[in-house]
Design an enzyme around this catalytic site. Structure first.
Site: not given
Ligand SMILES: Cc1cc2nc3c(=O)[nH]c(=O)nc-3n(C[C@H](O)[C@H](O)[C@H](O)COP(=O)(O)OP(=O)(O)OC[C@H]3O[C@@H](n4cnc5c(N)ncnc54)[C@H](O)[C@@H]3O)c2cc1C
Length: 392
Positions: A98, A137, A144, A170, A245, A250, A371, A375
């Site tokens: 991470s 951030g 979320g 974060i 983007g 990630a 990320e 769902d």
């Protein structure tokens, strides 16, 4: 913790599809993880502490900005090498991966893709060496899965911007030197701002009591009338598409990373099952245990092929957001299911820190949520194939 005896499964000879450079990068990362991560990670995870001593090593193996061009301090590698690096690091621990993902895809990538030439020269080389660490951030206490609803705002004050708001969950925030922060201007348009530690009104309290990603530092970002210099705004792109983007990049890395965690659980369970004897024979000789192992290697092989094809598409600039969502969702789900099965195969030993499985299993609970949740990625696929959004 037991010695790291990891041997990577390659059931479909996928190595034959990799270049010499891919294998070199992958093997160097694998050796580094065995040498530097495996011996210490369980202890740091148990103590819920990020092992900061790994930062210089991560930089040396090229884990910070692998695909950022060399002129900005990156390793200049392709997307498959980036994926393989993430796979190997997550084989060690999702929390360490991470840190590398955030630094590469969520801090270096937006500065590289949306930053001015001055910003690129100022930040990228230091981020590549780990001399400077960053965080990203986007998520807020009330927003979320729906980041477009964000409440963090900045005002144009003539010679600077005034930033107010808060971000939650974060990664790396407690020790980051800079934060790439997404906030709305007075017209409600989302922009990226580089906020530096030490700016008045900016604080980064740590989030404690996590049962997942315990060896990764997670925290808040709080902005209370922070004066941000105008040259810290990322000029190249705005709107929700700009942070999304970065997430594409990630999430792509996570699709590979999850394979690493799954491979480690499978390899550990296979070795244990061949050594552990019950009812007079190795438990690997019982059909129920073979079913588990056979299904694991099948799912790992499918995930490896999915990630590799996605890497090829990404190298050609053709990978879509929806394709990346599918791979992130599938591969993390595959890994968490394998971790749960592998843990059972170790019986009581599976719950201890003598083996890596329980740590992987708990880590993957975050990976399946951050990320974009499991769902939400399904809804991205659904919208892509039907043309109808089901988010709201
Ligand atoms: C350890 C950790 C590290 C993180 N690091 C970062 C970071 O570095 N930077 C950052 O910006 N964020 C980070 N995050 C935040 C992460 O991306 C969010 O937690 C994630 O996007 C989910 O948001 P939420 O927790 O607010 O859940 P919510 O959005 O409240 O979702 C709760 C549940 O509702 C479901 N749901 C939501 N909307 C819908 C819908 N339309 N239809 C159906 N179901 C829905 C979700 O799938 C989920 O199951 C991190 C999170 C964790 C746990």
């Amino acid at each position: 913790m037991k010695p790291d005896l990891f041997e990577a499964p390659d059931y479909y000879q996928i190595d034959d599809l990799l270049s010499d450079e891919h294998k070199l990068v992958r093997d160097a990362t694998r050796q580094w993880v065995k040498r530097e991560v495996s011996p210490i990670i369980e202890d740091f995870a148990q103590r819920a502490e990020f092992p900061k001593q790994l930062l210089s090593g991560l930089a040396e193996i090229g884990a910070f900005g692998p695909y950022i061009p060399e002129e900005y301090g990156g390793a200049g590698l392709d997307q498959i090498s980036y994926g393989l690096i993430m796979q190997e690091i997550e084989r060690g621990d999702s929390g360490i991966r991470s840190t590398a993902s955030v630094q590469s895809s969520l801090v270096m990538y937006p500065i590289f893709a949306y930053g001015s030439e001055e910003q690129k020269k100022k930040y990228l080389p230091k981020l590549a060496t780990g001399e400077m660490m960053g965080c990203f951030g986007l998520t807020e206490p009330n927003h979320g899965s729906n980041p477009g609803g964000m409440e963090t705002r900045f005002k144009d004050m003539g010679d600077h911007y005034l930033l107010n708001g808060a971000k939650l969950w974060i990664s790396n925030s407690p020790f980051a030197d800079i934060a790439v922060v997404w906030a709305k201007n007075e017209e409600g348009r989302i922009h990226g701002l580089i906020v530096e530690r030490g700016m008045d009104g900016f604080s980064t309290p740590e989030t404690h009591n996590k049962w997942s990603l315990r060896a990764s530092a997670t925290g808040e970002l709080i902005f209370s009338d922070v004066k941000v210099p105008k040259e810290n705004l990322l000029p190249g792109k705005n709107g929700l598409g700009a942070p999304l983007g970065c997430l594409d990049s990630a999430r792509y890395g996570i699709a590979w990373g999850a394979i690493g965690a799954a491979m480690d659980c499978y390899d550990t369970a296979l070795r244990y099952a061949k050594e552990r004897t019950q009812f007079g024979k190795p438990i690997a000789g019982f059909q129920l245990q073979q079913k588990k192992l056979a299904e694991m290697i099948t799912e790992i092989t499918k995930a490896q092929l999915l990630a590799l094809r996605l890497g090829q598409l990404k190298n050609e600039g053709k990978a879509t957001t929806a394709q990346i969502s599918m791979a992130k969702r599938n591969n993390v789900d595959m890994a968490i299911k394998i971790a749960r099965e592998a843990r059972q195969m170790l019986g009581g030993m599976g719950i201890t820190g003598e083996y890596s499985i329980m740590r992987h299993m708990m880590n993957l609970e975050s990976v399946i949520t951050y990320e974009g949740t499991h769902d939400i990625h399904l809804l991205i696929t659904g919208a892509d194939i039907t043309g109808i959004q089901a988010f709201k």
